[in-house]
Write an enzyme that holds these catalytic residues in place. Structure first.
Site, short mmCIF file in Angstrom:
data_model
loop_
_atom_site.label_atom_id
_atom_site.label_comp_id
_atom_site.label_asym_id
_atom_site.label_seq_id
_atom_site.Cartn_x
_atom_site.Cartn_y
_atom_site.Cartn_z
N ASP A 126 0.61 -1.77 -4.36
CA ASP A 126 0.72 -0.84 -3.24
C ASP A 126 -0.43 0.19 -3.33
OD1 ASP A 126 2.76 -0.02 -0.97
OD2 ASP A 126 2.31 1.85 -2.01
N TRP A 127 -0.14 1.49 -3.16
CA TRP A 127 -1.20 2.49 -3.23
C TRP A 127 -1.84 2.56 -4.61
CZ3 TRP A 127 -4.21 5.33 -0.21
CH2 TRP A 127 -3.89 5.45 1.14
N TRP A 167 6.58 -0.03 9.08
CA TRP A 167 6.89 0.86 7.96
C TRP A 167 6.42 2.29 8.27
CZ3 TRP A 167 9.16 2.35 3.66
CH2 TRP A 167 8.51 3.23 2.78
#
Length: 307
Positions: A126-127, A167
Site C-alpha cells: 500500500d502506501w 475507496w
C-alpha cells in the site's frame, strides 16, 4: 522547522494487543517532524546480515507486520518497522494539510539515515510501497533486497483504478469509518481483538487527519506532489536495481489485482514470477507467515538463516 500541532495517543490503548509483544521505541530526532515523536520497532541483532525495513500503508500501522516479524527474527535477522506520522503509536498531526507525499518521503529517508540502517531488505505494501519504492534511489548502497506486496508506483501515467476511486469516495463520505470492521470483512480468520487493534491508535476522529489525507494524496496528474520521485523510482527499478527481489500479492484485492501487479513486477529488474496468496486481499500481511517463510527460502545464501 516550526512546531507541528499534533495529538498523542495514550499508551494504555496499546496494551495487550494480540500478537504484538515488542518493545516500543521512539525518536524525536527527526528534524522534519518539528518536535513530534515517531514510533518504531527495532528487533534482532544490530549486526545482522539483513535488516528487514517494513513499511505499512493506510489506514494501518506496524501491527500489520506482526505475523512476519517473528519469522524474520527466528532467522537471526533484524527487523525495523516504523509507524508513519499520523499512524500507530507515532504522534498525529491535527491538520490534514500537513500530510503530503514528499513530507512523508523525506521523513522516511531521514529515519533510515538517523538509524544508520544498512543491508536493508525493503518490505512494502500500500502506501508503504507508494512511498517506500522511492527510497532506494536516494541511497542505493543501503538496499540489498525488496519484498513487494499489493502497491504501486505513483507515476500518474494511467487513470486511477475504479476500485481506488470507490475507496477514496468512502473515506470522504465516512471519515470516521471503523478500521477494525474493514479488516473483519476481508479477513475472516482474524479475531475480534486483532481487528480492534487497528482502531487502537485513533480514540476519535480528531486523531485521524492521516487517514483522511492519504486517499487524496495519490497523484493523478503529472505535476502532482510525488510524481517526479515516483518516475525516478520507476527508472531506478527498471534500469539500475541489482538486488534480490520477490513479489507476493493477495489475489482478492479489488484495487491491486494480479494483472496490475504484474505490470509493476515487470518494471522491477530481475523480479521473478509473483507468489499469489489466493485467499488474501489487499492487506496481504494478514497471511504474512507464509510470505516471510517463502522470502527466507528464496533469499541469496549469504543472507540466509544464521546458525
Amino acid at each position: 522547522m516550526n512546531a507541528i500541532p499534533f495529538q498523542r495517543t495514550e499508551e494504555a490503548r496499546f496494551q495487550n494487543l494480540p500478537g504484538y509483544p515488542w518493545q516500543p521505541r521512539y525518536t524525536t530526532g527527526l528534524a522534519g517532524l518539528g518536535g513530534m515523536r515517531l514510533h518504531y520497532l527495532d528487533e534482532g541483532p544490530r549486526d545482522a546480515p539483513v535488516t528487514w525495513l517494513c513499511l505499512h500503508g493506510n489506514p494501518t500501522w506496524s501491527y500489520v507486520y506482526r505475523r512476519m516479524i517473528p519469522v524474520f527474527l527466528a532467522s537471526g535477522h533484524r527487523v525495523v518497522a516504523p509507524d508513519m506520522p499520523g499512524f500507530g503509536r507515532s504522534d498525529k498531526p491535527t491538520d490534514v494539510a500537513q500530510h503530503s507525499f514528499n513530507w512523508h518521503r523525506e521523513t522516511l529517508l531521514e529515519f533510515v539515515r538517523h538509524l544508520e540502517l544498512d543491508h536493508i531488505y525493503l518490505v512494502v505494501q500500500d502506501w508503504g510501497g507508494i512511498l517506500g519504492l522511492t527510497l532506494p534511489q536516494a541511497d542505493p548502497a543501503r538496499y540489498n533486497g525488496l519484498l513487494v506486496m499489493n502497491t504501486c508506483l505513483a507515476t500518474a501515467e494511467a487513470p486511477l483504478p475504479e476500485g481506488f476511486k470507490k475507496w477514496r469516495a468512502m473515506c470522504r463520505d465516512r471519515p470516521d469509518f471503523s478500521i477494525g470492521q474493514l479488516f473483519s470483512r476481508g479477513n475472516p480468520q482474524m479475531s475480534e481483538a486483532e481487528c480492534a487493534a487497528y482502531d487502537a491508535p485513533f480514540p476519535d476522529i480528531s486523531y485521524r487527519a492521516a487517514t483522511r489525507a492519504f486517499p487524496e494524496m495519490v497523484p493523478e496528474h503529472p505535476d502532482a506532489d510525488g510524481v517526479a520521485a515516483s518516475r525516478e523510482a520507476s527508472a531506478f527499478w527498471r534500469e539500475a536495481w541489482e538486488g534480490w527481489s520477490m513479489m507476493a500479492i493477495g489475489a482478492q484485492d479489488p484495487v491491486f489485482a494480479p494483472v496490475t501487479m504484474e505490470r509493476l513486477r515487470q518494471q522491477i529488474r530481475g523480479c521473478p514470477p509473483m507468489t499469489l496468496i489466493a485467499e488474501a486481499g489487499h492487506f496481504v500481511q494478514e497471511h504474512g507467515e507464509q510470505i516471510a517463510a517463502e522470502a527466507l527460502r528464496r533469499m541469496p545464501p549469504a543472507s540466509a538463516a544464521q546458525a
